[in-house]
Design a protein around this motif. Structure first.
Motif, PDB file in Angstrom:
ATOM      1  N   ARG A   5     106.441  29.388  80.883  1.00  0.00           N
ATOM      2  CA  ARG A   5     107.408  30.035  81.844  1.00  0.00           C
ATOM      3  C   ARG A   5     107.194  29.512  83.209  1.00  0.00           C
ATOM      4  NH1 ARG A   5     111.798  33.316  80.300  1.00  0.00           N
ATOM      5  NH2 ARG A   5     113.414  33.033  82.068  1.00  0.00           N
ATOM      6  N   ILE A   6     107.930  28.670  83.925  1.00  0.00           N
ATOM      7  CA  ILE A   6     107.713  28.265  85.359  1.00  0.00           C
ATOM      8  C   ILE A   6     108.332  29.117  86.287  1.00  0.00           C
ATOM      9  CG2 ILE A   6     107.754  26.376  86.926  1.00  0.00           C
ATOM     10  CD1 ILE A   6     105.984  25.834  84.573  1.00  0.00           C
ATOM     11  N   LYS A   7     107.434  29.450  87.378  1.00  0.00           N
ATOM     12  CA  LYS A   7     108.246  30.378  88.360  1.00  0.00           C
ATOM     13  C   LYS A   7     108.514  29.854  89.531  1.00  0.00           C
ATOM     14  CE  LYS A   7     107.409  34.727  90.998  1.00  0.00           C
ATOM     15  NZ  LYS A   7     108.557  35.486  90.574  1.00  0.00           N
ATOM     16  N   LEU A   8     109.805  29.982  90.048  1.00  0.00           N
ATOM     17  CA  LEU A   8     110.439  29.264  91.126  1.00  0.00           C
ATOM     18  C   LEU A   8     110.132  30.274  92.348  1.00  0.00           C
ATOM     19  CD1 LEU A   8     111.743  27.151  92.569  1.00  0.00           C
ATOM     20  CD2 LEU A   8     113.903  28.265  92.157  1.00  0.00           C
ATOM     21  N   LEU A   9     109.168  29.724  93.374  1.00  0.00           N
ATOM     22  CA  LEU A   9     108.977  30.404  94.538  1.00  0.00           C
ATOM     23  C   LEU A   9     110.110  30.258  95.626  1.00  0.00           C
ATOM     24  CD1 LEU A   9     105.044  30.193  94.560  1.00  0.00           C
ATOM     25  CD2 LEU A   9     106.582  32.213  93.726  1.00  0.00           C
ATOM     26  N   GLN A  10     109.976  31.133  96.566  1.00  0.00           N
ATOM     27  CA  GLN A  10     111.080  30.768  97.581  1.00  0.00           C
ATOM     28  C   GLN A  10     110.692  29.800  98.368  1.00  0.00           C
ATOM     29  OE1 GLN A  10     110.594  34.606  99.747  1.00  0.00           O
ATOM     30  NE2 GLN A  10     109.563  33.559 101.348  1.00  0.00           N
ATOM     31  N   PHE A  11     111.579  29.062  99.403  1.00  0.00           N
ATOM     32  CA  PHE A  11     111.207  28.205 100.486  1.00  0.00           C
ATOM     33  C   PHE A  11     110.423  28.768 101.462  1.00  0.00           C
ATOM     34  CE2 PHE A  11     112.227  26.127 104.572  1.00  0.00           C
ATOM     35  CZ  PHE A  11     111.647  24.747 104.292  1.00  0.00           C
ATOM     36  N   GLY A  28      95.754  32.518  87.308  1.00  0.00           N
ATOM     37  CA  GLY A  28      95.504  33.194  86.089  1.00  0.00           C
ATOM     38  C   GLY A  28      96.832  33.576  85.384  1.00  0.00           C
ATOM     39  N   LYS A  29      98.045  33.583  85.849  1.00  0.00           N
ATOM     40  CA  LYS A  29      99.170  34.208  85.187  1.00  0.00           C
ATOM     41  C   LYS A  29     100.067  32.814  85.016  1.00  0.00           C
ATOM     42  CE  LYS A  29      99.194  38.148  88.125  1.00  0.00           C
ATOM     43  NZ  LYS A  29      99.941  38.973  89.178  1.00  0.00           N
ATOM     44  N   ARG A  30      99.994  31.715  85.635  1.00  0.00           N
ATOM     45  CA  ARG A  30     100.918  30.727  85.259  1.00  0.00           C
ATOM     46  C   ARG A  30     100.039  29.519  85.706  1.00  0.00           C
ATOM     47  NH1 ARG A  30     106.172  32.631  84.648  1.00  0.00           N
ATOM     48  NH2 ARG A  30     106.495  34.412  85.716  1.00  0.00           N
ATOM     49  N   SER A  31     100.326  28.270  84.748  1.00  0.00           N
ATOM     50  CA  SER A  31      99.629  27.258  84.722  1.00  0.00           C
ATOM     51  C   SER A  31     100.573  25.976  85.837  1.00  0.00           C
ATOM     52  CB  SER A  31      99.566  26.418  83.561  1.00  0.00           C
ATOM     53  OG  SER A  31     100.673  26.297  82.777  1.00  0.00           O
ATOM     54  N   ALA A  32     101.513  26.616  86.309  1.00  0.00           N
ATOM     55  CA  ALA A  32     102.286  25.897  87.114  1.00  0.00           C
ATOM     56  C   ALA A  32     103.457  26.477  87.921  1.00  0.00           C
ATOM     57  CB  ALA A  32     102.925  24.657  86.434  1.00  0.00           C
ATOM     58  N   VAL A  33     103.674  26.242  89.019  1.00  0.00           N
ATOM     59  CA  VAL A  33     105.104  27.078  89.768  1.00  0.00           C
ATOM     60  C   VAL A  33     105.724  25.823  90.533  1.00  0.00           C
ATOM     61  CG1 VAL A  33     103.691  29.152  90.159  1.00  0.00           C
ATOM     62  CG2 VAL A  33     103.483  27.476  91.823  1.00  0.00           C
ATOM     63  N   MET A  34     106.707  26.141  90.871  1.00  0.00           N
ATOM     64  CA  MET A  34     107.799  25.308  91.691  1.00  0.00           C
ATOM     65  C   MET A  34     108.008  25.971  93.024  1.00  0.00           C
ATOM     66  SD  MET A  34     108.631  22.457  90.055  1.00  0.00           S
ATOM     67  CE  MET A  34     109.820  21.966  91.040  1.00  0.00           C
ATOM     68  N   LEU A  35     107.867  24.951  94.193  1.00  0.00           N
ATOM     69  CA  LEU A  35     108.011  25.517  95.549  1.00  0.00           C
ATOM     70  C   LEU A  35     109.364  24.912  95.807  1.00  0.00           C
ATOM     71  CD1 LEU A  35     104.406  24.723  97.058  1.00  0.00           C
ATOM     72  CD2 LEU A  35     105.142  26.842  96.167  1.00  0.00           C
ATOM     73  N   ALA A  36     110.220  26.127  96.217  1.00  0.00           N
ATOM     74  CA  ALA A  36     111.509  25.546  96.404  1.00  0.00           C
ATOM     75  C   ALA A  36     111.761  24.371  97.483  1.00  0.00           C
ATOM     76  CB  ALA A  36     112.475  26.709  96.763  1.00  0.00           C
ATOM     77  N   ASN A  37     112.286  23.320  97.246  1.00  0.00           N
ATOM     78  CA  ASN A  37     112.490  22.213  98.277  1.00  0.00           C
ATOM     79  C   ASN A  37     111.054  21.629  98.719  1.00  0.00           C
ATOM     80  OD1 ASN A  37     114.729  24.455  99.030  1.00  0.00           O
ATOM     81  ND2 ASN A  37     115.543  22.448  98.903  1.00  0.00           N
ATOM     82  N   HIS A  38     110.020  21.825  97.876  1.00  0.00           N
ATOM     83  CA  HIS A  38     108.822  21.320  97.951  1.00  0.00           C
ATOM     84  C   HIS A  38     108.324  20.432  96.880  1.00  0.00           C
ATOM     85  CE1 HIS A  38     107.811  22.617 102.066  1.00  0.00           C
ATOM     86  NE2 HIS A  38     107.976  24.038 101.498  1.00  0.00           N
ATOM     87  N   GLY A  39     108.109  21.302  95.598  1.00  0.00           N
ATOM     88  CA  GLY A  39     107.862  20.485  94.474  1.00  0.00           C
ATOM     89  C   GLY A  39     106.804  21.445  93.587  1.00  0.00           C
TER      90      GLY A  39
END
Length: 93
Positions: A5-11, A28-39
């Motif tokens: 599951r990928i977490k989307l962080l705020q801008f 250690g909790k996630r192998s990937a995250v999305m940075l809103a409006n960054h990538g």
């Protein structure tokens, strides 16, 4: 999806230390995250694994958006103005 599951962080404005803190808080909790409006920010055991993870995340995100009929979400006027002010750039509407 191999990344889980990928977490989307705020801008965050580029260079905002809070962005680093937010990503660091997921170590250690996630192998990937999305940075809103960054990538994406991905982790891997080596560069090749990280590149593979980034490609998988991009392909999965594209499919999810297409299948759900979603459009990309742009920056708000306030966010654009904050960038223009912070980086002292000209911006024509």
């Amino acid at each position: 999806m191999k990344l889980g599951r990928i977490k989307l962080l705020q801008f965050f404005l580029p260079g905002d230390p809070a962005m680093g803190d937010a990503v660091r808080g997921l170590v250690g909790k996630r192998s990937a995250v999305m940075l809103a409006n960054h990538g994406p920010v991905v982790a891997g055991k080596d560069v090749e694994a990280a590149c593979n993870a980034a490609e998988e995340l991009e392909d999965t995100a594209r499919l999810a958006m297409m299948l759900r009929g979603m459009n990309a979400r742009g920056l708000t006027e306030d966010q654009v103005q904050a960038l223009v002010t912070k980086f002292d750039v000209e911006w024509d509407d």
